[in-house]
Design a protein around this motif. Structure first.
Motif, short mmCIF file in Angstrom:
data_model
loop_
_atom_site.label_atom_id
_atom_site.label_comp_id
_atom_site.label_asym_id
_atom_site.label_seq_id
_atom_site.Cartn_x
_atom_site.Cartn_y
_atom_site.Cartn_z
N LEU A 33 0.99 -1.11 0.04
CA LEU A 33 0.04 0.13 0.16
C LEU A 33 0.81 1.14 0.02
O LEU A 33 0.37 2.30 -0.37
CB LEU A 33 -0.83 0.06 1.31
N ILE A 34 2.29 1.19 0.67
CA ILE A 34 2.71 2.43 0.66
C ILE A 34 4.23 2.30 -0.28
O ILE A 34 4.89 1.26 -0.19
CB ILE A 34 3.25 2.64 2.11
N ALA A 35 4.59 3.19 -1.09
CA ALA A 35 5.80 2.90 -1.85
C ALA A 35 6.94 3.33 -0.94
O ALA A 35 7.05 4.62 -0.52
CB ALA A 35 5.77 3.93 -3.07
N ASN A 36 7.77 2.34 -0.34
CA ASN A 36 8.88 2.55 0.53
C ASN A 36 10.19 2.27 0.20
O ASN A 36 10.86 2.08 0.83
CB ASN A 36 8.47 2.10 2.06
N THR A 37 10.37 2.48 -1.17
CA THR A 37 11.75 2.28 -1.67
C THR A 37 11.75 3.05 -2.89
O THR A 37 10.76 3.83 -3.47
CB THR A 37 11.87 0.80 -1.90
N ASP A 40 1.90 8.44 8.11
CA ASP A 40 1.17 9.05 8.92
C ASP A 40 -0.53 8.74 8.52
O ASP A 40 -1.11 8.26 9.44
CB ASP A 40 1.26 10.64 8.97
N LYS A 41 -0.79 8.79 7.35
CA LYS A 41 -2.21 8.49 6.94
C LYS A 41 -2.62 7.32 7.21
O LYS A 41 -3.71 6.97 7.59
CB LYS A 41 -2.28 8.63 5.51
N ARG A 42 -1.79 6.41 7.02
CA ARG A 42 -1.88 4.81 7.13
C ARG A 42 -1.51 4.42 8.70
O ARG A 42 -1.59 3.04 8.92
CB ARG A 42 -1.49 4.07 6.13
N ASN A 43 -1.05 4.97 9.52
CA ASN A 43 -0.41 4.55 10.49
C ASN A 43 0.52 3.48 10.45
O ASN A 43 0.27 2.33 11.38
CB ASN A 43 -1.65 4.39 11.67
N ALA A 44 1.41 3.76 9.50
CA ALA A 44 2.46 2.37 9.38
C ALA A 44 3.61 2.72 9.86
O ALA A 44 4.10 4.15 10.11
CB ALA A 44 2.53 2.40 7.84
N GLN A 45 4.39 1.98 10.15
CA GLN A 45 5.75 1.79 10.59
C GLN A 45 6.67 2.86 9.52
O GLN A 45 6.45 2.47 8.54
CB GLN A 45 6.28 0.51 10.88
N LYS A 46 7.55 3.62 10.20
CA LYS A 46 8.20 4.34 8.85
C LYS A 46 9.55 3.65 8.65
O LYS A 46 10.57 3.77 9.41
CB LYS A 46 8.38 5.77 9.63
N LEU A 47 9.43 2.79 7.71
CA LEU A 47 10.56 2.08 7.17
C LEU A 47 10.82 2.18 5.94
O LEU A 47 9.88 1.95 4.98
CB LEU A 47 10.38 0.39 7.50
N PHE A 48 12.11 2.81 5.24
CA PHE A 48 12.51 3.20 4.02
C PHE A 48 13.62 2.46 3.58
O PHE A 48 14.67 2.46 4.12
CB PHE A 48 12.65 4.44 3.88
N GLU A 82 7.25 12.99 1.52
CA GLU A 82 5.97 12.40 1.05
C GLU A 82 5.91 11.08 1.78
O GLU A 82 4.57 10.95 1.94
CB GLU A 82 5.81 12.27 -0.52
N PHE A 83 7.07 10.37 1.50
CA PHE A 83 6.81 8.96 2.48
C PHE A 83 6.08 9.10 3.83
O PHE A 83 5.27 8.52 4.31
CB PHE A 83 7.92 8.43 2.12
N ASP A 84 6.72 10.23 4.34
CA ASP A 84 6.58 10.10 5.81
C ASP A 84 4.93 10.52 5.99
O ASP A 84 4.28 10.10 6.90
CB ASP A 84 7.20 11.47 6.46
#
Ligand code: SF4
Length: 238
Positions: free
Chosen positions: A22-26, A95-103, A89-91
């Motif tokens: 769901l999140i682009a973290n790379t 926050d929007k999805r309450n996801a762990q911040k891992l990149f 933008e990743f941050d």
């Protein structure tokens, strides 16, 4: 504007059915010596999965080339501004999805010069709430990036550059990610470099699915995310 990528193996947010990131973290750049990988070895050029993907999916290739075109001739402050904006933008997505911040930096490509490496270092240090992880074959990047608290740094090694890896381990105590033909060969080589056993990657070892409703393989395992151990990868997955 630099563009992030979604990757099933590393994503920090998975759909409820366990199938979709769901999140682009790379973030990626085109790989290979002609582009962003000055430290490419003959082993990694032969079996570079990322490089193969570039040839297959045009959309993916376009994202990588577009990122590359923005960065390759930019000054360090320009690179830093571009990377900072992407991470901002990743941050917000987290926050929007309450996801762990891992990149995960560089699902494809590498640190291609000192200014680019310095730009990443400064951005990483300005986001202490985000944990970053990266593998590199660029030896010059190791002393620059060693000792950054919220970065898990791996030097990628194989039969071609293991002596360089051994020196970097001695000098900087950097974690190593060893790519061998099989796990037994990798284990033996790693024991000649460092007395502590390296851990076989459980996803590569078929012990952990790429993605599931529990999360992506890397977030579930988290060995590399927090640089817990040296890691072994096997080209044959055996
Ligand atoms: S060892 Fe774990 S964190 Fe590292 S690549 Fe394999 S699954 Fe991901």
């Amino acid at each position: 504007m630099l563009r992030r990528s979604k990757d099933r193996k590393v994503t920090n947010a998975v759909s409820p059915n366990g199938k979709t990131p769901l999140i682009a973290n790379t973030f990626g750049l085109p790989s290979g010596k002609a582009f962003s990988c000055p430290g490419a070895t003959s082993v990694c050029e032969k079996i570079c999965y990322a490089g193969k993907l570039e040839k297959v999916y045009k959309g993916v290739r376009d994202v990588l080339v577009d990122n590359w075109n923005q960065l390759k001739d930019a000054s360090q402050p320009q690179m830093e501004a571009l990377i900072y904006q992407m991470i901002d933008e990743f941050d917000k997505d987290c926050d929007k999805r309450n996801a762990q911040k891992l990149f995960r930096i560089h699902w494809d490509g590498d640190f291609f010069n000192v200014a680019y490496t310095m730009a990443w270092k400064n951005v990483i240090k300005s986001w202490p709430s985000i944990q970053f992880w990266v593998y590199t074959r660029s030896d010059f990047a190791v002393p620059i990036l060693t000792g950054v608290d919220n970065l898990a740094l791996y030097f990628s090694t194989d039969d071609d550059n293991w002596q360089l890896a051994s020196n970097l381990k001695t000098l900087h105590d950097v974690k190593l990610a060893y790519l061998a033909n099989n796990f037994a060969m990798g284990k033996e080589r790693m024991l000649s470099i460092t007395p502590k056993s390296a851990i076989p990657c459980p996803e590569n070892n078929k012990k952990l699915p790429l993605i599931s409703d529990k999360g992506s393989a890397c977030v579930t395992c988290s060995q590399c995310v927090f640089a817990r151990n040296d890691i072994l990868f096997s080209a044959s997955k055996k």
